[in-house]
Design a protein around this motif. Structure first.
Motif, short mmCIF file in Angstrom:
data_model
loop_
_atom_site.label_atom_id
_atom_site.label_comp_id
_atom_site.label_asym_id
_atom_site.label_seq_id
_atom_site.Cartn_x
_atom_site.Cartn_y
_atom_site.Cartn_z
N PRO A 367 0.97 -1.20 -0.06
CA PRO A 367 -0.01 0.18 -0.02
C PRO A 367 0.82 1.33 0.13
O PRO A 367 0.31 2.29 -0.51
CB PRO A 367 -0.76 -0.24 1.00
CG PRO A 367 0.07 -0.81 2.28
CD PRO A 367 0.96 -1.96 1.25
N ILE A 368 2.06 1.05 0.18
CA ILE A 368 2.81 2.19 0.36
C ILE A 368 2.90 3.01 -0.92
O ILE A 368 3.37 2.50 -1.92
CB ILE A 368 4.45 2.08 0.72
CG1 ILE A 368 4.23 1.15 2.34
CG2 ILE A 368 5.25 3.27 0.96
CD1 ILE A 368 5.58 0.43 2.77
N ASP A 369 2.61 4.30 -0.80
CA ASP A 369 2.64 5.10 -2.16
C ASP A 369 1.69 4.62 -3.23
O ASP A 369 1.93 4.81 -4.34
CB ASP A 369 4.09 5.23 -2.62
CG ASP A 369 5.15 5.92 -1.80
OD1 ASP A 369 4.96 7.43 -1.50
OD2 ASP A 369 5.89 5.54 -1.51
N ASP A 370 0.68 3.75 -2.79
CA ASP A 370 -0.02 3.00 -3.59
C ASP A 370 0.64 2.44 -4.62
O ASP A 370 0.12 2.07 -5.82
CB ASP A 370 -0.90 4.22 -4.50
CG ASP A 370 -2.14 4.82 -3.50
OD1 ASP A 370 -2.60 3.99 -2.80
OD2 ASP A 370 -2.19 6.12 -3.44
N LEU A 371 1.86 1.83 -4.30
CA LEU A 371 2.59 1.05 -5.24
C LEU A 371 1.85 -0.07 -5.83
O LEU A 371 1.89 -0.21 -7.28
CB LEU A 371 3.94 0.58 -4.60
CG LEU A 371 4.95 -0.17 -5.61
CD1 LEU A 371 6.26 0.69 -5.88
CD2 LEU A 371 5.22 -1.70 -4.98
N GLY A 372 1.14 -1.01 -5.13
CA GLY A 372 0.47 -2.03 -5.83
C GLY A 372 -0.62 -1.72 -6.64
O GLY A 372 -0.70 -2.35 -7.80
N ARG A 373 -1.60 -0.70 -6.35
CA ARG A 373 -2.37 -0.28 -7.18
C ARG A 373 -1.94 0.20 -8.50
O ARG A 373 -2.64 0.06 -9.53
CB ARG A 373 -3.46 0.45 -6.43
CG ARG A 373 -4.34 -0.10 -5.27
CD ARG A 373 -5.30 0.77 -4.84
NE ARG A 373 -6.59 0.95 -5.83
CZ ARG A 373 -7.52 1.34 -5.45
NH1 ARG A 373 -7.77 2.12 -4.28
NH2 ARG A 373 -8.29 1.48 -6.27
N ARG A 374 -0.95 1.13 -8.32
CA ARG A 374 -0.43 1.67 -9.40
C ARG A 374 0.21 0.85 -10.40
O ARG A 374 0.00 0.70 -11.84
CB ARG A 374 0.71 2.61 -9.33
CG ARG A 374 0.34 4.14 -8.39
CD ARG A 374 1.49 4.66 -7.98
NE ARG A 374 0.80 5.86 -7.24
CZ ARG A 374 0.78 7.16 -7.69
NH1 ARG A 374 0.98 7.18 -9.01
NH2 ARG A 374 0.41 8.06 -7.11
N LEU A 375 0.84 -0.33 -10.07
CA LEU A 375 1.33 -1.51 -10.78
C LEU A 375 0.46 -2.37 -11.40
O LEU A 375 0.26 -2.76 -12.48
CB LEU A 375 2.22 -2.25 -9.85
CG LEU A 375 2.94 -3.50 -10.40
CD1 LEU A 375 3.64 -2.80 -11.70
CD2 LEU A 375 3.71 -4.36 -9.59
N LYS A 376 -0.66 -2.43 -10.71
CA LYS A 376 -1.92 -3.29 -11.40
C LYS A 376 -2.41 -2.59 -12.54
O LYS A 376 -2.92 -3.05 -13.44
CB LYS A 376 -3.02 -3.30 -10.38
CG LYS A 376 -2.83 -4.52 -9.40
CD LYS A 376 -3.90 -4.54 -8.34
CE LYS A 376 -3.65 -5.88 -7.41
NZ LYS A 376 -4.65 -5.95 -6.30
N VAL A 377 -2.49 -1.25 -12.41
CA VAL A 377 -3.13 -0.28 -13.38
C VAL A 377 -2.16 -0.19 -14.54
O VAL A 377 -2.44 -0.34 -15.74
CB VAL A 377 -3.20 1.23 -12.84
CG1 VAL A 377 -3.50 2.06 -14.32
CG2 VAL A 377 -4.36 1.29 -11.94
N LYS A 378 -0.81 -0.18 -14.40
CA LYS A 378 0.19 -0.39 -15.40
C LYS A 378 0.11 -1.87 -16.06
O LYS A 378 0.23 -1.75 -17.24
CB LYS A 378 1.55 -0.08 -14.88
CG LYS A 378 1.95 1.18 -14.28
CD LYS A 378 2.03 2.20 -15.31
CE LYS A 378 2.58 3.47 -14.56
NZ LYS A 378 2.60 4.70 -15.60
#
Length: 715
Positions: A367-378
Motif C-alpha cells: 500500500p505504500i505510495d499506492d505502489l500495488g494499485r499503481r502497478l496493477k493499473v500499469k
C-alpha cells in the motif's frame, strides 16, 4: 502469467515506471541529494565559522535519495564532537588534544571497540589518579586502564527527545519528519578490521579502486552503543563507516536504488509489522551492497529490476537462514546477531519464500505510495483510479518539501549564530557579528567557483548582513539619532535574503529614526513583492503543524532551485536586545516576555529565540505600515493597513508567532481607543501561547488603565 517469457521484463519496466511516477527517478534523486548536501554544508560551515568543536553530518535514506513520501524516512543527523579525537596507534597522538585510544581485543565484539583515555601533554595513558572534574558517568577503571563509558552522552539527551539506543529521537509533527540525532567521535584512520575490504574484489568490480581510496580517507566514527552480546555493555563503542557508505550509495544507478527501496517497502509491509523490526533497512542496504559486488554490472538495468529484486531477496533469505548478515565493510560484524528468535526466523523465511515463489505478485499488495494499485493499473489488471496523486503532483510535493527544508536550515543557522554571538552590550555583539561577517567574507573569496560551500555562504550571508546592519543602526540611533552609511550598506546587502525580512529590518530602523518617507518607500516595495498567493512564510522558531503550501509556491519549487527562496519565501524578523533602538516600542516588550517561572517552562534547545523580539513578516509589514502612515498623517492608508493586519492574523494559517502579531494588533487597537478590542486580542494571544507571552503584562497594564479611566470619569 509467469509462463510468458517476457514476464520478468514486462513487470520490471512497468515497476520502473511506477517508481518513476512516485518520485524515484534521476531528477528527484539529484534534488534530494543536493538539498541534504546543502543542509549538511550549511550546518558545518556555520559551526566552522563560529569555531565550534562539533560538525554535523546528514546520513540515511533522505540524504541518499533512497526513499519515497510514503516510506516516511527519518532524518538521520550525526553530531561529531571534535573536542576529543580517536586514534588507533600511538603515532596518531596529538599534543594538547584529548586523545582516546581505540582498543580491539578478544573481549570486544567485531565492529566494536573500547576507548582508553590518554594524557594530552605526552603520549601516555591517564594514570589511575583521576582528576576531580571527571565523573563516573564518563569513565571507569579496569585493570589500570581508564576507559570512556558509552553512557557519557546518553544521560543528557537533546531537549524534547527520547533516547533510543545511541540516538536521541525527536518525533516530528504530522508535516515534519522524525529526527534521529547520534553523537559520535571521529577517528581519522581507516579501521584495521576493514583493511581487507580495500583489496577485496568481486565479479561486479564494485566499488572501484578510486572509490575505495576515497573511503579510506574518511576514517570512521565511534558511536556510543554496545553489541547485543557485549561483555562490557557500558564500555563498547560501535564503529561506523557512514561516510564511506554514503559514497557507495552515491555511486549506485537508479535501478539499484529502486531495488533497495522495494526491499524496504517489502519489509515495512510484510515482515516488520509482525516481528517488531527484526530486519532493518540497513540490512537491506547491506544485502544490496553484497549483491552489486557479486554480480555483473550490466544486469542492473530497468528491464531487469524484478530479477535484481529477486536476487536481493534470495540473499536476504540466506542471511536469515544462517542468522548472519555480515557488515559490508566490517564483515566480522554480524548485523543479525541476537535479533531473530527461532520462532520468528521460521516465519520470516516462510514469508520470504512465498514472495520469491510469487515472482513479484506480492508487490501488488504493497500500500505504500499506492505502489500495488499503481502497478496493477500499469499491468492492465485494474481500472485506473483517479484519486491518487499524479506523478506531477508527487514531484511537486517532493520539490516543495526539499526547498522548505533548505529554507528551514538557513533560518536555523541564523538563529544559532545569533544565540552564540548575543552577549550583553551592543559593542560586544557588534564586534562579534563584524568578525563573523569578516571571516565569512574571507572564506567565501578564497573558495573555488563551483564549491558547494561557497554557494551555501551566498545563501546565508544576507540574513547576517541585515542583523549586523540593525545592530550598527541601533547604536547610531542611540548616539547620534541617525543611521550611518555603514549600517545602510549592510542593510542593502541583506535585502535579497528573502521577499520581506531584510526590507522590514531596514524599514523598522528608518521608522525608529523618524525617516518616515524612506520607511514608507521600503514598505511599499516589500508589499508589492509579497504575493499572498505565492510567498511562503518560513519560521523555525516553533515546530508547529503546517500542512498547507500555496499552489503558486509549489509551482515555483517544482520549476526552480534554491534561488526560489529569495523571491518566494518570507522569513520571520528577528531582533536582538542590542537592536532595541531599531524596534518600535510596541515590539520591544517581546524581548522581555518571560518571568522566572516562565523560563522554567522553556525547552532549552528549541526556545532559544524567546529572549529576542521575533515577528512574522506579513503582520509586521502591516503593523509598520500602520505606524508609518499614522506618522505621515495618511489616515485612510493607516486604516487600510490596520484592516490588512487583522486579515493577515485571521487568514494566514502559517504564522509562527501569532501571539506576537496579536499583541501588536492589540496595541494598535489601544491607539485607536478600542480598549475592549485590544483586550480581546491579548486574550486570544494567551490562548495561543500561555507561557512566555508578554500579553500577560499587556493585559494587566490595559486593565489598570481602564480602571483609572473609570475612576476619573465623572459619575
Amino acid at each position: 502469467m509467469s509462463q510468458d517469457p517476457d514476464y520478468y521484463r514486462t513487470v520490471s519496466l512497468k515497476l520502473s515506471e511506477v517508481l518513476c511516477d512516485i518520485g524515484v527517478n534521476e531528477r528527484m534523486l539529484l534534488k534530494r541529494r543536493r538539498v541534504y548536501l546543502l543542509m549538511e554544508t550549511t550546518f558545518t560551515s556555520t559551526q566552522r565559522l563560529l569555531r565550534e568543536n562539533i560538525f554535523t553530518f546528514q546520513f540515511g535514506s533522505r540524504s541518499e535519495g533512497s526513499t519515497t513520501i510514503g516510506l516516511h524516512s527519518d532524518i538521520d543527523t550525526l553530531i561529531c564532537v571534535r573536542t576529543l579525537i580517536v586514534i588507533q596507534n600511538w603515532s596518531e597522538w596529538q599534543l594538547g588534544r584529548h586523545n582516546l585510544l581505540m582498543i580491539q581485543d578478544e573481549t570486544t565484539s567485531p565492529g566494536y571497540c573500547i576507548l582508553q583515555m590518554l594524557r594530552d601533554d605526552e603520549p601516555l595513558p591517564i594514570s589511575i589518579s583521576i582528576p576531580d572534574h571527571i565523573t563516573d558517568r564518563t569513565y571507569t577503571v579496569i585493570r589500570g586502564k581508564v576507559l570512556m563509558k558509552n553512557t557519557c552522552f546518553r544521560d543528557i539527551p537533546l531537549a524534547g527527545s527520547v533516547v533510543n539506543g545511541p540516538a536521541s529521537s525527536r518525533q516530528g509533527s504530522p508535516c515534519y519528519a522524525d529526527q534521529d540525532y547520534v553523537v559520535a567521535y571521529h577517528c581519522k584512520s581507516w579501521p584495521v578490521e576493514a583493511q581487507s575490504w580495500l583489496v577485496r574484489q568481486g565479479i561486479g568490480k564494485w566499488p572501484s579502486e578510486e572509490m575505495k581510496r576515497y573511503c579510506e580517507t574518511t576514517g570512521c566514527f565511534v558511536v556510543p552503543v554496545s553489541s547485543k552480546n557485549s561483555q562490557h555493555e557500558e564500555l563498547e563503542w560501535r564503529l561506523s563507516t557512514a561516510q564511506a557508505e554514503k559514497c557507495l550509495m552515491f555511486s549506485l544507478n537508479i535501478t539499484q536504488l529502486r531495488c533497495y527501496i522495494l526491499m524496504k517497502m517489502i519489509l515495512k509491509t510484510f515482515i516488520n509489522p509482525q516481528f517488531n523490526g527484526a530486519l532493518s533497512s540497513y540490512m537491506c542496504k547491506t544485502v544490496l551492497f553484497h549483491c552489486i559486488q557479486n554480480t555483473r554490472s550490466n544486469i542492473w538495468v530497468q528491464s531487469n529490476l524484478l530479477t535484481c529484486l529477486m536476487c536481493c531477496l534470495t540473499v536476504l533469505q540466506n542471511f536469515v537462514r544462517e542468522e548472519n548478515c555480515p557488515h559490508f565493510i566490517l564483515p566480522k560484524n554480524n548485523l543479525m546477531a541476537e535479533r531473530i528468535s527461532p520462532c520468528n526466523k521460521h516465519k520470516i523465511l516462510e514469508i520470504l519464500h512465498d514472495i520469491l515463489q510469487g515472482e513479484g505478485r506480492a508487490l501488488m499488495e504493497i500500500p505504500i505510495d499506492d505502489l500495488g494499485r499503481r502497478l496493477k493499473v500499469k499491468m492492465n489488471m485494474d481500472e485506473a483510479f483517479q484519486y491518487y496523486p499524479t506523478p506531477s503532483h508527487i514531484h511537486t510535493q517532493i520539490s516543495t518539501e526539499l526547498l522548505l527544508s533548505t529554507s528551514h536550515t538557513i533560518s536555523l543557522s541564523h538563529i544559532h549564530v545569533l544565540q552564540k554571538l548575543n552577549l550583553d552590550g551592543n559593542a560586544i555583539v557588534r564586534d562579534n557579528l563584524s568578525n563573523f561577517m569578516s571571516t565569512l567574507t574571507n572564506v567565501y573569496r578564497k573558495m573555488g567557483f563551483n564549491r558547494l560551500e561557497k554557494y551555501v555562504l551566498k545563501l546565508i550571508t544576507p540574513m547576517f548582513s541585515s542583523s549586523l546592519g540593525s545592530v550598527i543602526a541601533s547604536h547610531d540611533i542611540y548616539t547620534t539619532h541617525s543611521i550611518s552609511p555603514e549600517a545602510l550598506s549592510w542593510f542593502s546587502f541583506g535585502l535579497n535574503s528573502d521577499v520581506a525580512s531584510g526590507g522590514l529590518k531596514l524599514a523598522s530602523a528608518l521608522y525608529c529614526v523618524g525617516d518616515m518617507e524612506r520607511a514608507e518607500l521600503v514598505l511599499r516595495n516589500t508589499d508589492e513583492n509579497y504575493d499572498l498567493n505565492t510567498v511562503e512564510p518560513v519560521c523555525q522558531c516553533n515546530n508547529r503543524d503546517w500542512f498547507y503550501q500555496r499552489q503558486g509556491f509549489m509551482h515555483k519549487c517544482n520549476t526552480g532551485n534554491e534561488e526560489v527562496l529569495k523571491h518566494y519565501t518570507a522569513f520571520c524578523v528577528r531582533f536582538l536586545r542590542c537592536e532595541i533602538c531599531c524596534v518600535p516600542k510596541e515590539l520591544q516588550s517581546e524581548m522581555f516576555r518571560s518571568t522566572q517561572e516562565d523560563r522554567l517552562e522553556r525547552d532549552e534547545m528549541f526556545d532559544n529565540w524567546m529572549d529576542l523580539a521575533v515577528v512574522d513578516s506579513l503582520p509586521y509589514l502591516y503593523f509598520l505600515q500602520y505606524k508609518t502612515y499614522g506618522a505621515l498623517q495618511r489616515m485612510a492608508d493607516q486604516q487600510c493597513a490596520l484592516e490588512n493586519l487583522v486579515t493577515s492574523i485571521e487568514t494566514e494559517s502559517k504564522l509562527g508567532h501569532k501571539e506576537t502579531a496579536l499583541n501588536l494588533l492589540g496595541q494598535c487597537m489601544e491607539q485607536e481607543k478600542r480598549q475592549i478590542d485590544a483586550l480581546h486580542c491579548y486574550m486570544i494571544s494567551l490562548n495561543t501561547q500561555a507561557r512566555n507571552n508578554v500579553a500577560n503584562f499587556l493585559i494587566c497594564r490595559l486593565l489598570n488603565e481602564i480602571v483609572s479611566m473609570q475612576r476619573n470619569t465623572p459619575s
